[in-house]
Design a protein around this motif. Structure first.
Motif, mmCIF file in Angstrom:
data_model
loop_
_atom_site.group_PDB
_atom_site.id
_atom_site.type_symbol
_atom_site.label_atom_id
_atom_site.label_comp_id
_atom_site.label_asym_id
_atom_site.label_seq_id
_atom_site.Cartn_x
_atom_site.Cartn_y
_atom_site.Cartn_z
ATOM 1 N N UNK A 167 0.778 -1.232 0.000
ATOM 2 C CA UNK A 167 0.000 0.000 0.000
ATOM 3 C C UNK A 167 0.808 1.279 0.000
ATOM 4 N N UNK A 168 2.137 1.184 -0.097
ATOM 5 C CA UNK A 168 2.967 2.386 -0.031
ATOM 6 C C UNK A 168 2.790 3.278 -1.259
ATOM 7 N N UNK A 169 2.967 4.567 -1.015
ATOM 8 C CA UNK A 169 3.032 5.572 -2.063
ATOM 9 C C UNK A 169 4.150 6.533 -1.640
ATOM 10 N N UNK A 170 5.173 6.815 -2.462
ATOM 11 C CA UNK A 170 5.189 6.586 -3.903
ATOM 12 C C UNK A 170 5.432 5.129 -4.284
ATOM 13 N N UNK A 171 4.970 4.813 -5.491
ATOM 14 C CA UNK A 171 5.188 3.500 -6.069
ATOM 15 C C UNK A 171 5.187 3.662 -7.583
ATOM 16 N N UNK A 172 5.581 2.623 -8.279
ATOM 17 C CA UNK A 172 5.682 2.692 -9.737
ATOM 18 C C UNK A 172 4.985 1.506 -10.376
ATOM 19 N N UNK A 173 4.611 1.704 -11.636
ATOM 20 C CA UNK A 173 4.064 0.596 -12.406
ATOM 21 C C UNK A 173 5.201 -0.356 -12.769
ATOM 22 N N UNK A 174 4.946 -1.636 -12.562
ATOM 23 C CA UNK A 174 5.925 -2.662 -12.937
ATOM 24 C C UNK A 174 5.347 -3.474 -14.093
ATOM 25 N N UNK A 175 6.004 -3.410 -15.254
ATOM 26 C CA UNK A 175 5.539 -4.166 -16.414
ATOM 27 C C UNK A 175 5.851 -5.654 -16.218
ATOM 28 N N UNK A 176 4.857 -6.483 -16.486
ATOM 29 C CA UNK A 176 5.047 -7.922 -16.375
ATOM 30 C C UNK A 176 5.416 -8.552 -17.706
ATOM 31 N N UNK A 177 4.981 -7.932 -18.787
ATOM 32 C CA UNK A 177 5.321 -8.427 -20.121
ATOM 33 C C UNK A 177 6.623 -7.771 -20.577
ATOM 34 N N UNK A 213 -1.125 -0.269 -24.238
ATOM 35 C CA UNK A 213 -2.427 -0.896 -24.037
ATOM 36 C C UNK A 213 -2.320 -2.412 -24.171
ATOM 37 N N UNK A 214 -2.947 -3.081 -23.224
ATOM 38 C CA UNK A 214 -3.043 -4.535 -23.169
ATOM 39 C C UNK A 214 -1.783 -5.227 -22.647
ATOM 40 N N UNK A 215 -0.713 -4.470 -22.366
ATOM 41 C CA UNK A 215 0.411 -5.060 -21.651
ATOM 42 C C UNK A 215 0.024 -5.225 -20.180
ATOM 43 N N UNK A 216 0.516 -6.259 -19.533
ATOM 44 C CA UNK A 216 0.167 -6.499 -18.126
ATOM 45 C C UNK A 216 1.100 -5.736 -17.189
ATOM 46 N N UNK A 217 0.534 -5.289 -16.069
ATOM 47 C CA UNK A 217 1.332 -4.536 -15.101
ATOM 48 C C UNK A 217 0.766 -4.696 -13.700
ATOM 49 N N UNK A 218 1.599 -4.415 -12.696
ATOM 50 C CA UNK A 218 1.162 -4.294 -11.308
ATOM 51 C C UNK A 218 1.821 -3.046 -10.747
ATOM 52 N N UNK A 219 1.255 -2.509 -9.676
ATOM 53 C CA UNK A 219 1.811 -1.319 -9.029
ATOM 54 C C UNK A 219 2.635 -1.750 -7.823
ATOM 55 N N UNK A 220 3.908 -1.337 -7.778
ATOM 56 C CA UNK A 220 4.801 -1.787 -6.714
ATOM 57 C C UNK A 220 5.658 -0.645 -6.183
ATOM 58 N N UNK A 221 5.928 -0.680 -4.875
ATOM 59 C CA UNK A 221 6.891 0.249 -4.290
ATOM 60 C C UNK A 221 8.298 -0.199 -4.698
ATOM 61 N N UNK A 222 9.303 0.590 -4.360
ATOM 62 C CA UNK A 222 10.672 0.269 -4.783
ATOM 63 C C UNK A 222 11.120 -1.086 -4.246
ATOM 64 N N UNK A 223 10.808 -1.350 -2.965
ATOM 65 C CA UNK A 223 11.231 -2.608 -2.349
ATOM 66 C C UNK A 223 10.660 -3.811 -3.088
ATOM 67 N N UNK A 224 9.342 -3.767 -3.346
ATOM 68 C CA UNK A 224 8.705 -4.913 -4.003
ATOM 69 C C UNK A 224 8.993 -4.943 -5.498
ATOM 70 N N UNK A 225 9.306 -3.785 -6.077
ATOM 71 C CA UNK A 225 9.749 -3.743 -7.465
ATOM 72 C C UNK A 225 11.062 -4.520 -7.611
ATOM 73 N N UNK A 226 11.982 -4.283 -6.692
ATOM 74 C CA UNK A 226 13.260 -4.992 -6.716
ATOM 75 C C UNK A 226 13.059 -6.485 -6.463
ATOM 76 N N UNK A 227 12.157 -6.811 -5.552
ATOM 77 C CA UNK A 227 11.887 -8.211 -5.249
ATOM 78 C C UNK A 227 11.353 -8.938 -6.476
ATOM 79 N N UNK A 228 10.455 -8.276 -7.214
ATOM 80 C CA UNK A 228 9.893 -8.888 -8.419
ATOM 81 C C UNK A 228 10.985 -9.155 -9.445
ATOM 82 N N UNK A 229 11.917 -8.217 -9.576
ATOM 83 C CA UNK A 229 13.005 -8.394 -10.525
ATOM 84 C C UNK A 229 13.946 -9.516 -10.127
ATOM 85 N N UNK A 230 14.134 -9.696 -8.817
ATOM 86 C CA UNK A 230 15.068 -10.710 -8.333
ATOM 87 C C UNK A 230 14.485 -12.118 -8.373
ATOM 88 N N UNK A 231 13.193 -12.245 -8.072
ATOM 89 C CA UNK A 231 12.587 -13.578 -7.989
ATOM 90 C C UNK A 231 12.044 -14.070 -9.317
#
Length: 226
Positions: free
Chosen positions: A154-164, A179-197
């Motif tokens: 729930x943190x803000x600021x956060x950024x859109x993270x592209x999944x495709x 349009x039609x690309x998939x995304x989720x909204x993530x803070x910096x910490x979880x953005x980095x986690x998504x990239x690592x995992x």
């Protein structure tokens, strides 16, 4: 203090029931003051699987509790306000949560969560990604993209993270059609986690599917649509 509880019948004898409501912090003195020194009357509604479920009731009170803590208000007053707003929005008569259908309860919970996401209410009692059904998680993901709140914390600021992979859709992120690309909204910490995992592992861990970017999301994030 909530004025509506969910419990389990432990036993009965004639017209007397023994009910465990699982609450150890009921302010009985406050209840007595509300009722001129008398024990309050209660309304007993048995779960018939047609009205809102016991789990939905638990979820309602968890979100209301978080909103009340954020506002510094009595949960009972917060619940009354949202019931009035919900009834007014859907042109219903004054509605009791115990009399809601499961569909109405789902819509009511969605209203509460949308408010929480929009206003940045810390959700501590209620954990959306663990408690929501798969279909409702998708709606929650969408609201987080719209209001730019991390879908995990729930943190803000956060950024859109592209999944495709952007490279597969023309390369330069500033010039492709989002349009039609998939995304989720993530803070910096979880953005980095998504990239690592990795995308698949990250989505599975948090029960996410990703949202296809539509015009509303693209406009809010100032993305190209051509």
């Amino acid at each position: 203090m909530p004025r509506e509880y969910t419990g389990h019948v432990l036993g009965y004898e004639g017209d007397k029931l023994i009910i465990d409501i699982g609450q150890s912090e009921i302010d009985w003195q406050k209840l007595l003051r509300y009722n001129n020194g008398q024990f309050p009357q209660i309304e007993l509604v048995f779960d018939d699987q047609q009205r809102r479920s016991l789990l939905q009731n638990k979820h309602m009170h968890a979100v209301i509790g978080d909103i009340a803590a954020w506002q510094g208000e009595d949960p009972g007053e917060v619940k009354m306000w949202f019931k009035w707003a919900f009834a007014n929005a859907f042109e219903l008569d004054d509605i009791k949560t115990s009399h809601m259908t499961m569909e109405q309860a789902s819509a009511f919970i969605s209203t509460l969560i949308t408010f929480a996401v929009k206003h940045g209410v810390p959700l501590t009692q209620y954990q959306p990604l663990d408690m929501l059904s798969p279909g409702d998680i998708e709606a929650f993901e969408y609201q987080c993209l719209i209001h730019k709140r991390c879908v995990i914390c729930g943190k803000n600021p956060s950024d859109m993270h592209h999944l495709d992979t952007v490279g597969a859709h023309g390369g330069n992120r500033e010039h492709i059609d989002h349009l039609r690309l998939r995304a989720v909204q993530l803070c910096r910490e979880h953005h980095q986690m998504a990239g690592q995992t990795g995308v698949d592992t990250f989505l599975e861990r948090y029960h996410l599917t990703g949202i296809k970017i539509d015009e509303r999301i693209a406009k809010g994030h100032k993305l190209n649509m051509r």
